[in-house]
Every structure is written in structure tokens, then in C-alpha cells.
Scaffold this motif. Sequence first.
Motif, short mmCIF file in Angstrom:
data_model
loop_
_atom_site.label_atom_id
_atom_site.label_comp_id
_atom_site.label_asym_id
_atom_site.label_seq_id
_atom_site.Cartn_x
_atom_site.Cartn_y
_atom_site.Cartn_z
N GLN A 181 0.76 -1.21 0.02
CA GLN A 181 0.15 0.14 -0.02
C GLN A 181 0.81 1.29 -0.09
O GLN A 181 1.92 1.40 0.81
N ALA A 182 0.51 2.24 -0.92
CA ALA A 182 1.20 3.68 -0.89
C ALA A 182 0.32 4.38 0.36
O ALA A 182 -0.76 4.36 0.30
N LEU A 183 1.03 5.10 1.25
CA LEU A 183 0.49 5.88 2.43
C LEU A 183 1.21 7.16 2.28
O LEU A 183 2.19 7.39 1.66
N GLU A 188 -4.48 11.55 0.97
CA GLU A 188 -5.06 10.21 1.38
C GLU A 188 -4.65 9.28 0.38
O GLU A 188 -4.55 9.61 -0.76
N PRO A 189 -4.37 7.96 0.97
CA PRO A 189 -4.67 7.49 2.25
C PRO A 189 -3.60 7.94 3.21
O PRO A 189 -2.37 7.83 2.83
N GLU A 190 -3.78 8.30 4.28
CA GLU A 190 -2.74 8.74 5.30
C GLU A 190 -2.16 7.68 6.23
O GLU A 190 -2.71 6.88 6.50
N VAL A 191 -0.92 7.83 6.52
CA VAL A 191 0.04 6.86 7.19
C VAL A 191 -0.63 7.04 8.50
O VAL A 191 -0.55 5.94 9.19
N ASP A 192 -1.20 8.09 9.17
CA ASP A 192 -1.66 7.95 10.50
C ASP A 192 -2.59 6.80 10.77
O ASP A 192 -2.83 6.28 11.70
N ASP A 193 -3.42 6.33 9.49
CA ASP A 193 -4.54 5.04 9.77
C ASP A 193 -3.74 4.00 8.96
O ASP A 193 -4.60 3.36 8.44
N VAL A 194 -2.57 3.81 9.17
CA VAL A 194 -1.92 2.74 8.43
C VAL A 194 -2.81 1.21 8.94
O VAL A 194 -2.79 0.29 7.82
N THR A 195 -3.26 1.02 10.13
CA THR A 195 -3.80 -0.19 10.75
C THR A 195 -5.28 -0.16 9.95
O THR A 195 -5.90 -1.34 9.98
N ILE A 220 6.10 10.72 11.52
CA ILE A 220 5.68 9.48 11.20
C ILE A 220 5.49 8.45 12.51
O ILE A 220 4.27 7.89 12.49
N PRO A 221 6.35 8.38 13.22
CA PRO A 221 6.21 7.34 14.36
C PRO A 221 5.01 7.87 15.23
O PRO A 221 4.41 6.89 15.71
N GLU A 222 5.09 9.19 15.62
CA GLU A 222 3.99 9.57 16.50
C GLU A 222 2.49 9.46 15.71
O GLU A 222 1.66 9.11 16.25
N ASP A 223 2.62 9.79 14.55
CA ASP A 223 1.27 9.78 13.64
C ASP A 223 0.70 8.14 13.59
O ASP A 223 -0.57 8.00 13.61
N MET A 224 1.66 7.26 13.52
CA MET A 224 1.35 5.89 13.38
C MET A 224 0.82 5.49 14.69
O MET A 224 0.18 4.41 14.92
N GLY A 225 1.19 6.30 15.89
CA GLY A 225 0.80 5.43 17.25
C GLY A 225 1.91 4.75 17.78
O GLY A 225 1.79 3.93 18.86
N LEU A 226 3.09 4.64 17.18
CA LEU A 226 4.22 3.77 17.75
C LEU A 226 4.88 4.50 19.26
O LEU A 226 5.31 3.68 20.02
N THR A 227 4.79 5.87 19.07
CA THR A 227 5.16 6.33 20.37
C THR A 227 4.13 7.55 20.58
O THR A 227 3.77 8.06 19.65
N ASP A 228 4.13 8.06 22.03
CA ASP A 228 3.30 9.26 22.20
C ASP A 228 4.45 10.41 22.11
O ASP A 228 3.93 11.58 21.96
N ASP A 229 5.79 10.19 22.25
CA ASP A 229 6.76 11.20 22.28
C ASP A 229 7.93 10.68 21.73
O ASP A 229 8.79 9.56 22.29
N TYR A 230 8.20 11.23 20.33
CA TYR A 230 9.59 10.38 19.54
C TYR A 230 10.76 10.33 20.31
O TYR A 230 11.47 9.63 20.21
#
Length: 291
Positions: A181-183, A188-195, A220-230
Motif C-alpha cells: 500500500q502507498a500511504l 489520502e490515504p494517510e499513514v496515520d491510519d496505517v492499520t 511518522i512514528p507519532e502519527d502511526m501511534g508507535l510512540t506518544d513522544d518520539y
Amino acid sequence: MQALVIVAHGSHLNAGSAQPTYDHADTIRETGAFDEVREGFWKEEPHFREVIRTVESDEVFVVPLFISEGYFTEQVIPRELRLENWDPDLWDSEGTDASNVTLEAADVDKTVHYCGPVGTHDAMTDVIVQRAESVTGDSNVGEGFGLAVVGHGTERNENSAKAIEYHTERIREMDRFDEVQALYMDEEPEVDDVTDHMSAEDIVVVPLFIADGFHTQEDIPEDMGLTDDYRTGWDVPGDVDGQRIWYAGAVGTEGLMADVILERAADAGADIGDALERVQEWTGGTPAAGD
């Protein structure tokens, strides 16, 4: 004598922005394919406008370490290098087809082979896959995995998305990953909503950026929800909504990028001998997709 000049954006704010350029230049120097290898930057020294004046070779191959065709590759770089009679139409490209144009540089008696950006070369497809292999530690990664190729995306430059879509489709045609998938960050489609966009339990996320910086290490890490604080970092893989995210970081930091630079120069007529084979041996790469 032939010289290779790698031109990149650089940054006044991020000291590590230029590191991939220096790393890939060092790799290519080690092959001995060129009499000279130089780096030039927009936001750092040596600057675009000076770098060709630092080489002794009469024949210079200029390879932009940029992802897409657009403002920098079509306007800024040719202008600063003072390439006579340059016109973007000489590339005869629809956004992913730029190859090379041979021109003269004003003020110096040098022939310049100005190449298209690395980001649209077919060999970049293999670098993206190699990035997935590197982050998972699995040279056969694919079955049971999804792959997300992430770009900036912008309504101001449609070519920004074209490069992402081009490589995404090439990887999809390999039939290696369960889904590809291209994000995007700004489309759109945004990387925030990868799942939301991918169903695989394991998802490798590869940003199509040259260097790790603000976007790849913070946004990107924060947008995806991998961390709350990079600043606290994140796990690889990290759990997001019950799916494992293998975040690879910028594709441009992958060692195999030196292969793409060499491919661009070779396409423009550079005599590189066995340099491609040596780089692929050093980095664990394979011949370019479709070869």
C-alpha cells in the motif's frame, strides 16, 4: 577522467541530513569506478553552484539524491550548476521517466551528464524491499507481511506521489508481500491510519525519504501511534491496534542506495566496470528489478 557528483538537499537544522550522501559517496569511492567523487548540497557546503568547480575531470556525472522529479531537480539544481540550454522537456518524462541529458556547464570547460533523481529509478524498488529485509532481519520477508511505502505527498507537486505509486505497483507485481500500500503524510490515504488500510498482522513501513529527520523520526512514528513522544523512542516491531509495525526509517539510509546512484551514472554512459556487482556484494543487494 570522469567524476561523479552527488547532489542532495542537506539541512541547516539537522546535522544528520547529509550523512547518507557522504556514506554512499564513500561506498562508491571504494569501488574506484570514478577518478573523483564529490558531494554538493543546497543547504550545506559545498554548495550546488560550486561543486563542479572543485573537480578536475572533464566529464562529470551529476546524480540528484532526491526522491521525485520536480522543483529541485528541474529548476534549482540545473540553475545552480549553470547548465547551458537546460530545459525540463529534455527529460521527456511524465514524472517517473527522467533519464539523463548531456550539457555544458557555464564558466568551466566540462561536459555534464545530468541524471534523473534516484527516487524514480527502477533500482529503487529493490532498495525498498532491501529496507524491509534489513528491519526484519529476514532476507525472505514477504509471506504473512504487508508493506507500506510512505511518501510526503503534496498537492503542490503531483510528481511527489507518482514516485511512491510507481514503486508500490512494481513491488505489488512481485507478488512477494501479502499486501502493498502507498500511504502519505499530506494526502489520502494517510499513514496515520496505517492499520485501517492494511489487514496483515505484520506490517513493514518504509518511508521513501532520503534521510532520517523531522518527518521520519518524529512525525511518522507519532502519527502511526508507535510512540506518544518520539524522544522516548519506540519498539521495532511496535504494537498498534493489535498489529505489529516494523518501522524501517528512511529508505535513503539503506546501503544499497549506492547501487541506485551507480545505475543512474551508468545509464548516462559512465564506465563503472564491476562497481555495481561489488556494491551489491557488500550490501547484500540483488540486480535491479526487471533485469
